[in-house]
Design a protein around this motif. Structure first.
Motif, mmCIF file in Angstrom:
data_model
loop_
_atom_site.group_PDB
_atom_site.id
_atom_site.type_symbol
_atom_site.label_atom_id
_atom_site.label_comp_id
_atom_site.label_asym_id
_atom_site.label_seq_id
_atom_site.Cartn_x
_atom_site.Cartn_y
_atom_site.Cartn_z
ATOM 1 N N GLN A 184 0.834 -1.201 0.000
ATOM 2 C CA GLN A 184 0.000 0.000 0.000
ATOM 3 C C GLN A 184 0.870 1.253 0.000
ATOM 4 O O GLN A 184 0.640 2.196 -0.759
ATOM 5 C CB GLN A 184 -0.911 -0.045 1.243
ATOM 6 C CG GLN A 184 -1.788 1.161 1.405
ATOM 7 C CD GLN A 184 -2.658 1.405 0.186
ATOM 8 O OE1 GLN A 184 -3.264 0.492 -0.335
ATOM 9 N NE2 GLN A 184 -2.664 2.644 -0.289
ATOM 10 N N ALA A 214 -6.888 2.137 -0.963
ATOM 11 C CA ALA A 214 -6.957 1.121 0.089
ATOM 12 C C ALA A 214 -8.377 1.005 0.644
ATOM 13 O O ALA A 214 -8.811 -0.080 1.030
ATOM 14 C CB ALA A 214 -5.988 1.469 1.209
ATOM 15 N N ALA A 269 -3.763 -2.985 4.630
ATOM 16 C CA ALA A 269 -3.540 -1.868 3.704
ATOM 17 C C ALA A 269 -4.324 -0.634 4.155
ATOM 18 O O ALA A 269 -3.797 0.484 4.145
ATOM 19 C CB ALA A 269 -3.943 -2.273 2.289
#
Lengths: 204, 204
Positions: A136, B75, B133
């Protein structure tokens, strides 16, 4: 199929079980796969931690020196720590595998099987979470997030980003191997709870 | 311990196994736990997806309107999608549980047990990765990353961030339930491979 390949038989209760001698062959294969995976995890875990941990790039912008390193981003610190933990764990478990293979012992001890299963599960989720978080962050670093005015930094620190990318890729293989291992240890544990007698229901 | 509690016996091969009638009690408990967890996952998954998906905050800064929503951050999009997938999957699996309980059938079918095991594993890692994430993004949004000149945005969009936080917390419970479920389905699968005869080695 050669005679040494695992053969499934059908018990009187309609539930397929391994025959005694085939179980040993399966056991040996499972054991060897486990050892190979633990070695892969150890090697790639150390590689990933080194790639990310020792990655430094210094950039001079108008006489100001800017340094990029993994401690600038918490997700990379987490990734390095997770890789070190998983690699150390795999080394210890690998040694246990070797010792048990040399002794010729089989894993039919529930407390130990539970311990290995729990450890493998925790490690699998730990490294998986670390890879996801680092991935991420890598997306932010590579693409930025214009809506939030977070600029991309990988066009500035290209060499740094490439090396981090290699580390993340290596960690991804570690995490997939760890997932496979956690399935193997689940197999080793839960088959101890098998009871193939008195079942006649083949449907769910 | 009452007589209905699971009792472990010791086979001639020194390996503890469940006795026939106790296995049924254990089976029922495992089945009920599975159903409860699938309901929890469905409920909290829908809640998490709604909390994050419908979270909008508009801020006026010097006559310029700025809108924060989950699509601003990949995300969060991933988190919403993962929650929807996991919730739908759990609903279907929950229905299967109910049907099999009403029919009184036991799960002793290897292909189905493999399918459930694989599905549960994939869902567990999917939602775990999504939470990791999103958690990483939340850290950036809450604390910023001064070294990279990524500013914190949660002091600006406080209501938005709180609601996303609730969604992430809900997803965390979903992911932990999913991990537990994947252990249960591993148990249901691998005990089918149990062979408790002809083993005399209690050590590893």
């Amino acid at each position: 199929m050669s005679s040494s390949a695992p053969v499934f038989g059908v018990s009187p209760g309609n539930v397929p079980v391994f025959h005694g001698s085939d179980l040993k062959v399966v056991d040996r294969r499972v054991r060897i796969t486990e050892l190979v995976l633990r070695c892969v995890i150890f090697g790639l875990g150390v590689l990933a931690a080194s790639l990310v941990g020792f990655d430094v790039q210094v950039k001079k912008i108008f006489s100001i020196e800017k340094k990029a390193q993994f401690t600038d981003m918490k997700a990379l610190v987490f990734l390095v720590i997770a890789n070190v933990i998983v690699a150390t764990y795999s080394l210890l478990q690998g040694l246990r595998c070797v010792v048990s293979m040399l002794r010729g012992n089989l894993l039919f001890n529930k407390p130990l099987a539970w311990a290995i299963f729990s450890g493998d599960q925790m490690m699998a989720y730990l490294i998986f979470a670390a890879v996801a978080a680092a991935g991420q962050s890598a997306v932010f670093a590579e693409l930025g997030q214009p809506e939030l005015q977070w600029m991309k930094i990988c066009n500035m620190y290209d060499k740094f980003c490439t090396q981090v990318g290699e580390g993340v890729a290596s960690s991804l293989i570690v995490s997939l191997s760890m997932v496979t291992l956690s399935c193997i240890s689940a197999f080793n544990l839960f088959r101890l709870y098998g009871d193939n007698k008195g079942k006649s229901n083949g449907r769910w």
